[in-house]
Design a protein around this motif. Sequence first.
Motif, PDB file in Angstrom:
ATOM      1  N   GLN A 386      41.675   4.747 -16.783  1.00 43.24           N
ATOM      2  CA  GLN A 386      40.562   4.607 -17.733  1.00 43.24           C
ATOM      3  C   GLN A 386      40.069   5.968 -18.197  1.00 43.24           C
ATOM      4  N   ASP A 387      40.039   6.940 -17.298  1.00 44.02           N
ATOM      5  CA  ASP A 387      39.594   8.280 -17.679  1.00 44.02           C
ATOM      6  C   ASP A 387      40.559   8.893 -18.691  1.00 44.02           C
ATOM      7  N   LYS A 388      41.858   8.741 -18.454  1.00 44.53           N
ATOM      8  CA  LYS A 388      42.849   9.274 -19.390  1.00 44.53           C
ATOM      9  C   LYS A 388      42.766   8.567 -20.739  1.00 44.53           C
ATOM     10  N   LEU A 389      42.578   7.255 -20.694  1.00 41.41           N
ATOM     11  CA  LEU A 389      42.467   6.493 -21.936  1.00 41.41           C
ATOM     12  C   LEU A 389      41.245   6.932 -22.754  1.00 41.41           C
ATOM     13  N   ALA A 390      40.141   7.176 -22.074  1.00 34.47           N
ATOM     14  CA  ALA A 390      38.924   7.593 -22.779  1.00 34.47           C
ATOM     15  C   ALA A 390      39.136   8.919 -23.489  1.00 34.47           C
ATOM     16  N   ARG A 391      39.805   9.861 -22.802  1.00 39.14           N
ATOM     17  CA  ARG A 391      40.047  11.169 -23.424  1.00 39.14           C
ATOM     18  C   ARG A 391      41.015  11.065 -24.593  1.00 39.14           C
ATOM     19  N   LEU A 392      42.038  10.241 -24.453  1.00 42.68           N
ATOM     20  CA  LEU A 392      42.981  10.040 -25.556  1.00 42.68           C
ATOM     21  C   LEU A 392      42.301   9.370 -26.748  1.00 42.68           C
ATOM     22  N   GLN A 393      41.423   8.405 -26.465  1.00 40.90           N
ATOM     23  CA  GLN A 393      40.750   7.696 -27.550  1.00 40.90           C
ATOM     24  C   GLN A 393      39.858   8.628 -28.351  1.00 40.90           C
ATOM     25  N   VAL A 394      39.254   9.605 -27.697  1.00 45.71           N
ATOM     26  CA  VAL A 394      38.432  10.588 -28.413  1.00 45.71           C
ATOM     27  C   VAL A 394      39.281  11.355 -29.419  1.00 45.71           C
ATOM     28  N   VAL A 395      40.471  11.780 -28.977  1.00 43.67           N
ATOM     29  CA  VAL A 395      41.378  12.518 -29.874  1.00 43.67           C
ATOM     30  C   VAL A 395      41.787  11.649 -31.057  1.00 43.67           C
ATOM     31  N   ILE A 396      42.142  10.399 -30.772  1.00 43.28           N
ATOM     32  CA  ILE A 396      42.587   9.480 -31.831  1.00 43.28           C
ATOM     33  C   ILE A 396      41.457   9.188 -32.812  1.00 43.28           C
ATOM     34  N   ASP A 397      40.266   8.878 -32.277  1.00 44.32           N
ATOM     35  CA  ASP A 397      39.132   8.565 -33.149  1.00 44.32           C
ATOM     36  C   ASP A 397      38.731   9.761 -34.000  1.00 44.32           C
ATOM     37  N   ASN A 398      38.746  10.945 -33.400  1.00 47.21           N
ATOM     38  CA  ASN A 398      38.376  12.140 -34.161  1.00 47.21           C
ATOM     39  C   ASN A 398      39.361  12.402 -35.292  1.00 47.21           C
ATOM     40  N   ALA A 399      40.639  12.158 -35.017  1.00 48.73           N
ATOM     41  CA  ALA A 399      41.648  12.365 -36.065  1.00 48.73           C
ATOM     42  C   ALA A 399      41.411  11.406 -37.226  1.00 48.73           C
ATOM     43  N   ARG A 400      41.097  10.156 -36.906  1.00 45.85           N
ATOM     44  CA  ARG A 400      40.852   9.184 -37.971  1.00 45.85           C
ATOM     45  C   ARG A 400      39.534   9.480 -38.671  1.00 45.85           C
ATOM     46  N   GLY A 401      38.564   9.939 -37.914  1.00 45.26           N
ATOM     47  CA  GLY A 401      37.299  10.336 -38.534  1.00 45.26           C
ATOM     48  C   GLY A 401      37.509  11.474 -39.507  1.00 45.26           C
ATOM     49  N   GLY A 402      38.395  12.401 -39.158  1.00 50.33           N
ATOM     50  CA  GLY A 402      38.689  13.517 -40.041  1.00 50.33           C
ATOM     51  C   GLY A 402      39.281  13.041 -41.350  1.00 50.33           C
ATOM     52  N   SER A 403      40.138  12.030 -41.299  1.00 54.45           N
ATOM     53  CA  SER A 403      40.735  11.494 -42.513  1.00 54.45           C
ATOM     54  C   SER A 403      39.670  10.887 -43.408  1.00 54.45           C
ATOM     55  N   THR A 404      38.743  10.140 -42.837  1.00 52.66           N
ATOM     56  CA  THR A 404      37.661   9.547 -43.622  1.00 52.66           C
ATOM     57  C   THR A 404      36.771  10.624 -44.218  1.00 52.66           C
ATOM     58  N   MET A 405      36.480  11.658 -43.444  1.00 53.44           N
ATOM     59  CA  MET A 405      35.619  12.728 -43.948  1.00 53.44           C
ATOM     60  C   MET A 405      36.302  13.518 -45.055  1.00 53.44           C
ATOM     61  N   THR A 406      37.633  13.622 -44.983  1.00 55.21           N
ATOM     62  CA  THR A 406      38.359  14.289 -46.067  1.00 55.21           C
ATOM     63  C   THR A 406      38.162  13.543 -47.374  1.00 55.21           C
ATOM     64  N   ASP A 407      38.286  12.219 -47.318  1.00 55.25           N
ATOM     65  CA  ASP A 407      38.065  11.408 -48.514  1.00 55.25           C
ATOM     66  C   ASP A 407      36.659  11.618 -49.063  1.00 55.25           C
ATOM     67  N   LEU A 408      35.677  11.679 -48.169  1.00 56.50           N
ATOM     68  CA  LEU A 408      34.289  11.855 -48.602  1.00 56.50           C
ATOM     69  C   LEU A 408      34.065  13.247 -49.180  1.00 56.50           C
ATOM     70  N   THR A 414      29.760  11.743 -54.260  1.00 57.80           N
ATOM     71  CA  THR A 414      29.620  11.604 -52.805  1.00 57.80           C
ATOM     72  C   THR A 414      28.882  10.326 -52.422  1.00 57.80           C
ATOM     73  N   ALA A 415      27.773  10.049 -53.113  1.00 58.06           N
ATOM     74  CA  ALA A 415      26.961   8.884 -52.776  1.00 58.06           C
ATOM     75  C   ALA A 415      27.736   7.587 -52.993  1.00 58.06           C
ATOM     76  N   ALA A 416      28.467   7.506 -54.106  1.00 58.15           N
ATOM     77  CA  ALA A 416      29.240   6.296 -54.394  1.00 58.15           C
ATOM     78  C   ALA A 416      30.361   6.114 -53.380  1.00 58.15           C
ATOM     79  N   LYS A 417      31.020   7.220 -53.013  1.00 63.11           N
ATOM     80  CA  LYS A 417      32.101   7.137 -52.036  1.00 63.11           C
ATOM     81  C   LYS A 417      31.570   6.680 -50.687  1.00 63.11           C
ATOM     82  N   TRP A 418      30.421   7.202 -50.287  1.00 61.72           N
ATOM     83  CA  TRP A 418      29.814   6.803 -49.019  1.00 61.72           C
ATOM     84  C   TRP A 418      29.495   5.306 -49.023  1.00 61.72           C
TER      85      TRP A 418
END
Length: 458
Positions: A386-408, A414-418
Amino acid sequence: MNTIIYVRQSLDRDGVGAAVERQLTECRALAVQTGLEIAHEYVDNDVSASKGTRPGFQELLAAIKAGSVSTIIVWHTDRLYRRVRDLVELVELAEKHALRILTVKAGDLDLNNAAGRMMAQILGAAARYEVEQKGARQVAANVQRANAGVWQFSNRPYGYERVGGKVQIVEPEAVVLRDAYARYLAGESYYSIVDDLNTRGTMTATGKPWSITTLRARLRNPAYAGIREYKGEAVAQGDWEPIITRKTWDEYTRLRTHRKTPHDWSNKTKYLLSGLALCGVCGGRMLARPDYPRNGVDRPPRIAYACTAKWCTQRDQERLDGLVEGIVVARFSQPDVLDLVRVDQDVAPQEAEALDLRRRWDDLAELVADGTMRPAAVREQSAIIQDKLARLQVVIDNARGGSTMTDLALASDTAAKWESFGLPQKRQVISSLFTVTVSKQKNTRVFDPNDIAIEWLS
């Protein structure tokens, strides 16, 4: 005693019943030749004799049991029976009632004597053999078409249609599918996507509103990636144009096996900051809950974020959401906004490792069941996984968050995109950018933005 005509057609392709009409015409002609007067005609159109229920046949049996039938006229015996149990039932009835079968194509059968019953059995066996051979040929043809990448379908799948024998894309529907895949990969749930589709009035191929079950079934169809399956196994590259790329399909199939829980109408997070906002007194996470009026105030309950750990503080949901969303839009409207955006990274290795860890986690239960490991050892291994999974999930979520933030960050408005983002995407951006801490309110009747602390993450 009466003479009855019975006709049946397995498949009525055009729905006009031409085949049964031809049978009726020839059966009536046979009745005239033999000097018989027809009392009733039973018809089963578009009904198989080897499977399913035949209403006309059941009515015929009821008439025989009532003793009102002496002669049955059929085009061929295989129109009357193909299954052994149907023949057995007819023979049993023939022993109680004088029953004769006249056919246009196979002669006469008298089920009251051994010769007639033997001939009926021979004809029935021949008909059954024909059915089985036809089934074998159909299976062989299906396998051949599948291996050749040919897609056979009777009901039009969403996103495609058949034009001149060729499968072609229905582009407006393909746009909906590509958007649904992209939103799911960005972190949205089936619920969120379905809710948006129905809000916008987008209908399914049958003209009905979307449901989670329908959307899930559509997105799980490998045909959209041009993959031809046969009995659940990929056998060939399809001969039609795919709607999504193979990479998108692989990412989708990998991601959906990683989701912690299936999202449906009951367990979806419905509010922007639920579980993200922190209590400034005890540090606990704040959750959305109804805020009922007090002291006899006549107003409907509002939604508020409250510290449910110790009930230290509470804040109006709409005002807090508005404040936080305004901060995000303002920040992404600044010239240096690209400094916030992470470089997209390939998280396939992390996702593969996470999938392997989940499989190992599932295997632990079997090890306890067969006595290979003790419960204490399993608990220890579970904690490590579970500890390893939690750390991996942070990396995965951050990468996907970065993709969304790039679009924004790259959006012209900006307001319409949000506003176009779904709730999971918005929550992903906020959790990647800053923490929201709500201090104890000085004046409970006034919403003061100064009571809200925004701490930007490095």
